[in-house]
Design a protein around this motif. Sequence first.
Motif, PDB file in Angstrom:
ATOM      1  N   UNK A 275      19.324  50.308 -60.677  1.00 43.35           N
ATOM      2  CA  UNK A 275      18.709  49.883 -59.425  1.00 43.35           C
ATOM      3  C   UNK A 275      19.783  49.568 -58.378  1.00 43.35           C
ATOM      4  N   UNK A 276      20.850  48.911 -58.799  1.00 41.63           N
ATOM      5  CA  UNK A 276      21.945  48.607 -57.873  1.00 41.63           C
ATOM      6  C   UNK A 276      22.526  49.886 -57.291  1.00 41.63           C
ATOM      7  N   UNK A 277      22.667  50.902 -58.123  1.00 44.07           N
ATOM      8  CA  UNK A 277      23.227  52.167 -57.646  1.00 44.07           C
ATOM      9  C   UNK A 277      22.308  52.830 -56.625  1.00 44.07           C
ATOM     10  N   UNK A 278      20.995  52.723 -56.823  1.00 38.47           N
ATOM     11  CA  UNK A 278      20.040  53.266 -55.862  1.00 38.47           C
ATOM     12  C   UNK A 278      20.148  52.565 -54.511  1.00 38.47           C
ATOM     13  N   UNK A 279      20.331  51.247 -54.518  1.00 40.81           N
ATOM     14  CA  UNK A 279      20.479  50.518 -53.261  1.00 40.81           C
ATOM     15  C   UNK A 279      21.791  50.900 -52.579  1.00 40.81           C
ATOM     16  N   UNK A 280      22.849  51.079 -53.346  1.00 40.22           N
ATOM     17  CA  UNK A 280      24.133  51.496 -52.772  1.00 40.22           C
ATOM     18  C   UNK A 280      24.009  52.844 -52.071  1.00 40.22           C
ATOM     19  N   UNK A 281      23.295  53.768 -52.673  1.00 41.95           N
ATOM     20  CA  UNK A 281      23.091  55.076 -52.043  1.00 41.95           C
ATOM     21  C   UNK A 281      22.309  54.919 -50.742  1.00 41.95           C
ATOM     22  N   UNK A 282      21.264  54.066 -50.768  1.00 42.85           N
ATOM     23  CA  UNK A 282      20.488  53.853 -49.559  1.00 42.85           C
ATOM     24  C   UNK A 282      21.305  53.255 -48.437  1.00 42.85           C
ATOM     25  N   UNK A 283      22.170  52.310 -48.751  1.00 47.41           N
ATOM     26  CA  UNK A 283      22.966  51.639 -47.722  1.00 47.41           C
ATOM     27  C   UNK A 283      23.880  52.617 -46.990  1.00 47.41           C
ATOM     28  N   UNK A 284      24.276  53.700 -47.657  1.00 52.03           N
ATOM     29  CA  UNK A 284      25.175  54.661 -47.025  1.00 52.03           C
ATOM     30  C   UNK A 284      24.584  55.265 -45.751  1.00 52.03           C
ATOM     31  N   UNK A 285      23.272  55.353 -45.658  1.00 44.69           N
ATOM     32  CA  UNK A 285      22.631  55.924 -44.467  1.00 44.69           C
ATOM     33  C   UNK A 285      21.853  54.880 -43.665  1.00 44.69           C
ATOM     34  N   UNK A 286      22.040  53.601 -43.981  1.00 47.89           N
ATOM     35  CA  UNK A 286      21.273  52.531 -43.352  1.00 47.89           C
ATOM     36  C   UNK A 286      21.379  52.563 -41.834  1.00 47.89           C
ATOM     37  N   UNK A 287      22.588  52.624 -41.328  1.00 48.00           N
ATOM     38  CA  UNK A 287      22.818  52.552 -39.894  1.00 48.00           C
ATOM     39  C   UNK A 287      22.078  53.659 -39.154  1.00 48.00           C
ATOM     40  N   UNK A 288      22.155  54.872 -39.670  1.00 49.17           N
ATOM     41  CA  UNK A 288      21.483  56.002 -39.020  1.00 49.17           C
ATOM     42  C   UNK A 288      19.965  55.854 -39.087  1.00 49.17           C
ATOM     43  N   UNK A 289      19.457  55.463 -40.237  1.00 49.25           N
ATOM     44  CA  UNK A 289      18.006  55.393 -40.438  1.00 49.25           C
ATOM     45  C   UNK A 289      17.359  54.356 -39.531  1.00 49.25           C
ATOM     46  N   UNK A 290      17.903  53.134 -39.537  1.00 46.60           N
ATOM     47  CA  UNK A 290      17.194  52.062 -38.832  1.00 46.60           C
ATOM     48  C   UNK A 290      17.257  52.236 -37.320  1.00 46.60           C
TER      49      UNK A 290
END
Length: 434
Positions: A275-290
């Motif tokens: 689960x931690x690894x999934x959140x890390x992957x998501x954070x990589x595109x956080x700035x663009x997405x939000x």
Amino acid sequence: MSTAGIHAGWSDTDCHRSMTPPIYATSAYSHPDHASLRDLFARRSEGFAYSRSGNPTTRVLEERIAALEGGIDAVAVASGQAATTIALCALAAPGGHVVASSRLYGGTTELLDDTLADFGVTATIVDPWDLEAWEAAFTENTRAALVESIANPGAQLVDLDALSEIAHRFDVPVVVDSTLASPALYRPGDHGADVVVHSATKYLCGHGTTLAGLIVDTGRFDPRRCPERWERLTTPNRRFGVTFADEYAQGRSGLLAFARAKYVTDFGTTLPAASAQQILVGIETLDLRVRKISADAAALAGRLHADPAVAAVHHPSIPGRPDAQIAARDFPHGTSGVFAIDLDGGEEAAAAFCDALSLWSIAVNIGDARSLVCHPATTTHCHLSDAQREACGVGAGTVRLSVGLEDLDDLWADLSRGLQAARTVQEAAAVGAA
């Protein structure tokens, strides 16, 4: 923000030079000798013994969110609800008092009203826009103040600088649920927050795949300033044989060390490594997405505001909002994709609106790549009293929207079908009343 979201907490210096943090799928960790494991349990050294209290993959996530929030440390747990629970338990249990915003997610209100009450924790609920009422709510027994940076579901913004200044005059730490903002839009620590919690399930993950929660110590809170108020941190702990406040002398968080040792371990609110690894992957595109989601949400809010079927739109960009100045000052990149609308006709109109949608999914999550809607009064806030729902800004005709990454015009075309269905209900009600 974009750089830290990709690189903080990890470098490709492990034995295989993996560019992304690997998943350490192990329950326990071997040690070279007896003394090594003994010193770890005695808190004389750092490392990993058993994944219920720490895991290398999870540790990368903790370091990354601490960097993004400008904090000194973080703890990852199994859900956002676990993050809020543990943060408040570490500060206020047993028997402490919490001053909390009336604009909270329904599950948080239930936590304060029910489960934390079992620990002797009391709460005073206050409109966060009423600074005089906020100040009057603090007592000698107050141990935490709780607000959301962007309220769920009405997207109300708080003047966190002003609220924090009041709380700190009473030597009370401020806990901010910043799930809807994420560090890409707002860093509560820059505005006075002592502790930040996230449901990482939402924007940090971004794709609706994984439950997770995070607690961040911004470095502002130091229990040594009021040692008699924080005896569990400032005196030797009977069970663990250490004084947790001593961690601050080394630049580490004594509060989070206590929270991890006691509550994460005892409650078993462990975040799995996968689960931690999934959140890390998501954070990589956080700035663009939000940023895209926030811009599209503001555009949709404006179109909805112009539609006569909509009684009210709860978004900071709508004319007349009392928090418009806060949005302009503190949220230059937007206020997320979550906001609410009120439809005349109550639950019947809201149900017709939701059922007519095809692109928007009816679901109780937010912060997904997919656009979502739900009816808070019968879902996320259904266990609250009428007065509590009114304080949260949730009525019978309220619909919560969470804008995703789909095309803006496609989303509006689908909402238009929902509005037509709501109008049909409203017109039928008007005919019946006549």
